[in-house]
Enzyme design. Sequence first.
Site, short mmCIF file in Angstrom:
data_model
loop_
_atom_site.label_atom_id
_atom_site.label_comp_id
_atom_site.label_asym_id
_atom_site.label_seq_id
_atom_site.Cartn_x
_atom_site.Cartn_y
_atom_site.Cartn_z
N HIS A 14 -8.92 1.72 -5.53
CA HIS A 14 -8.08 0.93 -4.66
C HIS A 14 -6.52 1.17 -4.88
O HIS A 14 -6.23 1.49 -5.93
CB HIS A 14 -8.32 -0.46 -4.82
CG HIS A 14 -9.70 -1.17 -4.83
ND1 HIS A 14 -10.25 -1.38 -3.73
CD2 HIS A 14 -10.64 -1.32 -5.66
CE1 HIS A 14 -11.30 -2.00 -3.73
NE2 HIS A 14 -11.71 -1.75 -5.02
N TYR A 18 0.87 -1.35 -0.08
CA TYR A 18 0.02 0.03 0.09
C TYR A 18 0.93 1.27 0.02
O TYR A 18 0.43 2.54 0.12
CB TYR A 18 -0.78 0.01 1.27
CG TYR A 18 -1.91 -1.15 1.19
CD1 TYR A 18 -2.96 -1.18 0.20
CD2 TYR A 18 -2.16 -2.06 2.03
CE1 TYR A 18 -3.67 -2.23 -0.10
CE2 TYR A 18 -2.98 -3.31 2.10
CZ TYR A 18 -3.69 -3.30 0.89
OH TYR A 18 -4.60 -4.35 0.88
C1 DQA Z 1 -7.57 -2.17 -1.13
C2 DQA Z 1 -7.83 -3.49 -1.36
C3 DQA Z 1 -8.44 -4.40 -0.59
O1 DQA Z 1 -8.67 -5.76 -1.31
C4 DQA Z 1 -8.10 -4.51 0.79
O2 DQA Z 1 -8.74 -5.31 1.53
C5 DQA Z 1 -7.90 -3.20 1.32
C6 DQA Z 1 -7.29 -1.93 0.65
C7 DQA Z 1 -6.71 -1.28 -1.80
O3 DQA Z 1 -6.92 0.10 -1.40
O4 DQA Z 1 -5.60 -1.60 -2.53
O5 DQA Z 1 -8.01 -2.86 2.59
O6 DQA Z 1 -8.86 -1.43 -1.26
#
Ligand code: DQA
Length: 148
Positions: A100, A22
Amino acid sequence: MKLLVLHGPSLDRLGTREPEIYGSLSLAGINALLEETAKQRGLELTILQSNHEGVLVDAILSAAENGNRGILMNPAAYSHTSIALLDAIRACGLPVVEVHLSNIHAREEFRRHSYTAMGAVGVVTGFGPDSYVAGLHLLAARLQQHAG
Ligand code: DQA
């Protein structure tokens, strides 16, 4: 133009949460990028993060009556589980753009399906914080086109 920005569960831990996936920018950092973009485009943002599905449902359902014209949302893990959020998105009467940070299609199988995306006008996935910035531009552009 007022827009609602929603961040789902565990996104309050960005910066330290699995940075290899992330990135190192905190949620405050992402919000600052969004505020900068909003200023450029003359948008007014209300930003909320919650780890609770019902809080997110309430925020979606009350978004229009609070004067918002659209919703930018990272539903996080609820994307993959929440019919309640999908129903709220469909009920709220506003365009929702889903974002995402990671590319949900390039990860575990269970992340490839998003219930919430079924109610969204579109999804931006895999561009880190730029997913949010692009999503905000796309939502604003769509609303401005439809206003014209
Ligand atoms: C997310 C992707 C999701 O699968 C995960 O559960 C997250 C973050 C992203 O921003 O990449 O918490 O939404």
